[in-house]
Design a protein around this motif. Structure first.
Motif, mmCIF file in Angstrom:
data_model
loop_
_atom_site.group_PDB
_atom_site.id
_atom_site.type_symbol
_atom_site.label_atom_id
_atom_site.label_comp_id
_atom_site.label_asym_id
_atom_site.label_seq_id
_atom_site.Cartn_x
_atom_site.Cartn_y
_atom_site.Cartn_z
ATOM 1 N N ALA A 117 0.835 -1.208 0.000
ATOM 2 C CA ALA A 117 0.000 0.000 0.000
ATOM 3 C C ALA A 117 0.868 1.256 0.000
ATOM 4 O O ALA A 117 0.549 2.236 -0.676
ATOM 5 C CB ALA A 117 -0.929 -0.001 1.206
ATOM 6 N N GLY A 118 1.963 1.220 0.757
ATOM 7 C CA GLY A 118 2.857 2.373 0.797
ATOM 8 C C GLY A 118 3.465 2.674 -0.561
ATOM 9 O O GLY A 118 3.529 3.839 -0.980
ATOM 10 N N LEU A 119 3.886 1.642 -1.268
ATOM 11 C CA LEU A 119 4.456 1.846 -2.597
ATOM 12 C C LEU A 119 3.395 2.335 -3.578
ATOM 13 O O LEU A 119 3.659 3.199 -4.421
ATOM 14 C CB LEU A 119 5.106 0.556 -3.100
ATOM 15 C CG LEU A 119 6.336 0.089 -2.310
ATOM 16 C CD1 LEU A 119 6.818 -1.256 -2.828
ATOM 17 C CD2 LEU A 119 7.458 1.120 -2.376
ATOM 18 N N ASP A 120 2.193 1.808 -3.458
ATOM 19 C CA ASP A 120 1.081 2.292 -4.296
ATOM 20 C C ASP A 120 0.812 3.771 -4.029
ATOM 21 O O ASP A 120 0.567 4.552 -4.960
ATOM 22 C CB ASP A 120 -0.184 1.486 -4.023
ATOM 23 C CG ASP A 120 -0.161 0.090 -4.636
ATOM 24 O OD1 ASP A 120 0.716 -0.151 -5.500
ATOM 25 O OD2 ASP A 120 -0.998 -0.738 -4.256
ATOM 26 N N ASN A 121 0.837 4.139 -2.747
ATOM 27 C CA ASN A 121 0.625 5.546 -2.394
ATOM 28 C C ASN A 121 1.698 6.434 -3.012
ATOM 29 O O ASN A 121 1.409 7.532 -3.514
ATOM 30 C CB ASN A 121 0.639 5.718 -0.869
ATOM 31 C CG ASN A 121 -0.564 5.103 -0.196
ATOM 32 O OD1 ASN A 121 -1.583 4.865 -0.824
ATOM 33 N ND2 ASN A 121 -0.441 4.854 1.103
ATOM 34 N N ALA A 122 2.939 5.965 -2.965
ATOM 35 C CA ALA A 122 4.040 6.752 -3.517
ATOM 36 C C ALA A 122 3.891 6.937 -5.021
ATOM 37 O O ALA A 122 4.075 8.039 -5.543
ATOM 38 C CB ALA A 122 5.381 6.077 -3.197
ATOM 39 N N VAL A 123 3.549 5.866 -5.709
ATOM 40 C CA VAL A 123 3.378 5.942 -7.164
ATOM 41 C C VAL A 123 2.265 6.924 -7.525
ATOM 42 O O VAL A 123 2.431 7.785 -8.402
ATOM 43 C CB VAL A 123 3.086 4.547 -7.750
ATOM 44 C CG1 VAL A 123 2.662 4.659 -9.216
ATOM 45 C CG2 VAL A 123 4.312 3.651 -7.630
ATOM 46 N N SER A 124 1.137 6.816 -6.841
ATOM 47 C CA SER A 124 0.014 7.687 -7.184
ATOM 48 C C SER A 124 0.302 9.145 -6.833
ATOM 49 O O SER A 124 -0.116 10.064 -7.546
ATOM 50 C CB SER A 124 -1.269 7.213 -6.495
ATOM 51 O OG SER A 124 -1.154 7.246 -5.087
ATOM 52 N N ALA A 125 1.048 9.377 -5.743
ATOM 53 C CA ALA A 125 1.424 10.748 -5.385
ATOM 54 C C ALA A 125 2.365 11.331 -6.430
ATOM 55 O O ALA A 125 2.193 12.472 -6.877
ATOM 56 C CB ALA A 125 2.078 10.766 -4.008
ATOM 57 N N LEU A 126 3.345 10.570 -6.833
ATOM 58 C CA LEU A 126 4.277 11.037 -7.859
ATOM 59 C C LEU A 126 3.555 11.308 -9.177
ATOM 60 O O LEU A 126 3.871 12.269 -9.885
ATOM 61 C CB LEU A 126 5.380 9.999 -8.077
ATOM 62 C CG LEU A 126 6.417 9.892 -6.949
ATOM 63 C CD1 LEU A 126 7.210 8.597 -7.071
ATOM 64 C CD2 LEU A 126 7.361 11.098 -6.974
ATOM 65 N N ASP A 127 2.577 10.482 -9.479
ATOM 66 C CA ASP A 127 1.869 10.638 -10.747
ATOM 67 C C ASP A 127 0.966 11.867 -10.777
ATOM 68 O O ASP A 127 0.504 12.273 -11.848
ATOM 69 C CB ASP A 127 1.073 9.375 -11.072
ATOM 70 C CG ASP A 127 1.965 8.242 -11.555
ATOM 71 O OD1 ASP A 127 3.176 8.485 -11.747
ATOM 72 O OD2 ASP A 127 1.464 7.119 -11.753
ATOM 73 N N GLU A 128 0.718 12.465 -9.614
ATOM 74 C CA GLU A 128 -0.038 13.721 -9.585
ATOM 75 C C GLU A 128 0.817 14.912 -10.015
ATOM 76 O O GLU A 128 0.285 15.977 -10.336
ATOM 77 C CB GLU A 128 -0.583 13.985 -8.178
ATOM 78 C CG GLU A 128 -1.749 13.090 -7.779
ATOM 79 C CD GLU A 128 -2.365 13.534 -6.465
ATOM 80 O OE1 GLU A 128 -2.373 14.759 -6.194
ATOM 81 O OE2 GLU A 128 -2.816 12.655 -5.704
ATOM 82 N N LEU A 129 2.138 14.741 -10.019
ATOM 83 C CA LEU A 129 3.035 15.848 -10.333
ATOM 84 C C LEU A 129 3.017 16.173 -11.824
ATOM 85 O O LEU A 129 2.945 15.277 -12.666
ATOM 86 C CB LEU A 129 4.467 15.512 -9.915
ATOM 87 C CG LEU A 129 4.729 15.251 -8.435
ATOM 88 C CD1 LEU A 129 6.186 14.857 -8.232
ATOM 89 C CD2 LEU A 129 4.371 16.474 -7.603
ATOM 90 N N ASP A 130 3.116 17.446 -12.110
ATOM 91 C CA ASP A 130 3.348 17.918 -13.472
ATOM 92 C C ASP A 130 4.829 18.269 -13.550
ATOM 93 O O ASP A 130 5.238 19.368 -13.187
ATOM 94 C CB ASP A 130 2.481 19.139 -13.764
ATOM 95 C CG ASP A 130 2.674 19.673 -15.176
ATOM 96 O OD1 ASP A 130 3.327 18.986 -15.988
ATOM 97 O OD2 ASP A 130 2.185 20.791 -15.459
ATOM 98 N N VAL A 131 5.635 17.300 -13.987
ATOM 99 C CA VAL A 131 7.088 17.471 -13.978
ATOM 100 C C VAL A 131 7.530 18.176 -15.257
ATOM 101 O O VAL A 131 7.289 17.680 -16.353
ATOM 102 C CB VAL A 131 7.803 16.112 -13.855
ATOM 103 C CG1 VAL A 131 9.314 16.305 -13.822
ATOM 104 C CG2 VAL A 131 7.337 15.369 -12.601
#
Length: 275
Positions: A117-131
């Protein structure tokens, strides 16, 4: 050889240029603000221009922005997640303004949610970024204490594989050692580099935080030591900086200032070990 240190931006981010030159570095890392608080980098146009021009004139690069210590991408808490995403967005935007290639971040702690779940949270948080174009987010290896993630290469591989962004990795030698990967011998370094390549891929390694460790392998204790004077030691450090697969990587030091030794001493030591 690209080697430098994490230097201060006190008085303006452009001051990092002279601070880096003063310790003999030609690449390096900065905080855009105090890492202990939620804060806007607030980099002025004049500072940014001076930083870009100073880097081009005097340094080889690259620079890395280290994110706030408060950022926790793995958290299950909505408010902390929102603050973390907002902070990271401000950092990648600042990187684009400064002409900095990388923003470095720890995955954080799942605080009981579990590894998956922690890794899933990290992926989804990163994917919210407009890099912005030209900026890459680097996931830093962790010492792995408590519920913190990033201490196993598999954690990094999962995030890189599942994220929609083209992420990279920053490998911290003290953290990797504390997490249980033995870097204290030539054979240990070779085995660790081979395992990293097999699990994560060396093509994803963009930067090394070069730090010796005050604590033993597998202790999960994160405390940095002077190069060659910790428990990784001279043999391990020499092999790291001379390993053919790491030869072209930028090395950024986060070594302590103590016992009369600071960044300048450690940078000289690294060059001496390189030969």
């Amino acid at each position: 050889m690209r080697v430098g240190a994490h230097v201060s931006v006190a008085g303006g981010v452009d001051n990092a240029i002279d601070n880096q030159r003063d310790v003999g570095g030609n690449c390096g890392q900065i905080f855009t603000h105090s890492p202990q608080v939620w804060q806007n980098p607030n980099v002025g146009d004049g500072e940014a221009a001076a930083f870009r021009e100073g880097t081009a004139a005097h340094l080889d690069g690259p620079w890395v922005i280290h994110s706030s210590y408060l950022v926790n991408l793995c958290t299950p808490k909505a408010d902390l997640r929102a603050n973390s995403v907002d902070s990271m967005q401000r950092e990648v935007d600042a990187a684009a303004k400064l002409g900095i290639d990388y923003v470095n971040v720890h995955l954080g702690a799942h605080t009981g949610a579990g590894t998956a779940a922690g890794l899933d949270n990290a992926v989804s948080a990163l994917d919210e970024l407009d890099v912005p174009e030209g900026v890459t987010v680097l996931i830093e290896t962790d010492a792995g204490s408590g519920t913190k993630l990033g201490g196993e290469f598999e954690h990094l591989a999962t995030v890189l594989e599942e994220s929609s962004h083209d992420l990279g990795v920053c490998l911290d030698t003290a953290h990797v050692f504390a997490a249980g990967y033995d870097l204290s011998t030539r054979a240990g370094v070779d085995e660790t580099v081979a395992e990293f390549d097999d699990v994560v891929g060396l093509d994803n390694l963009h930067c090394l935080h070069l730090n010796d460790s005050k604590h033993g392998c597998g202790t999960n204790k994160d405390e940095h030591a002077h190069i060659g004077e910790g428990l990784i030691g001279v043999e391990g450090m020499r092999r790291i900086v001379t390993h053919p697969d790491l030869w072209d990587c930028p090395f950024v030091l986060e070594t302590p200032t103590e016992n009369g030794k600071s960044f300048a001493w450690n940078i000289d030591r690294v060059r001496e070990l390189r030969g």
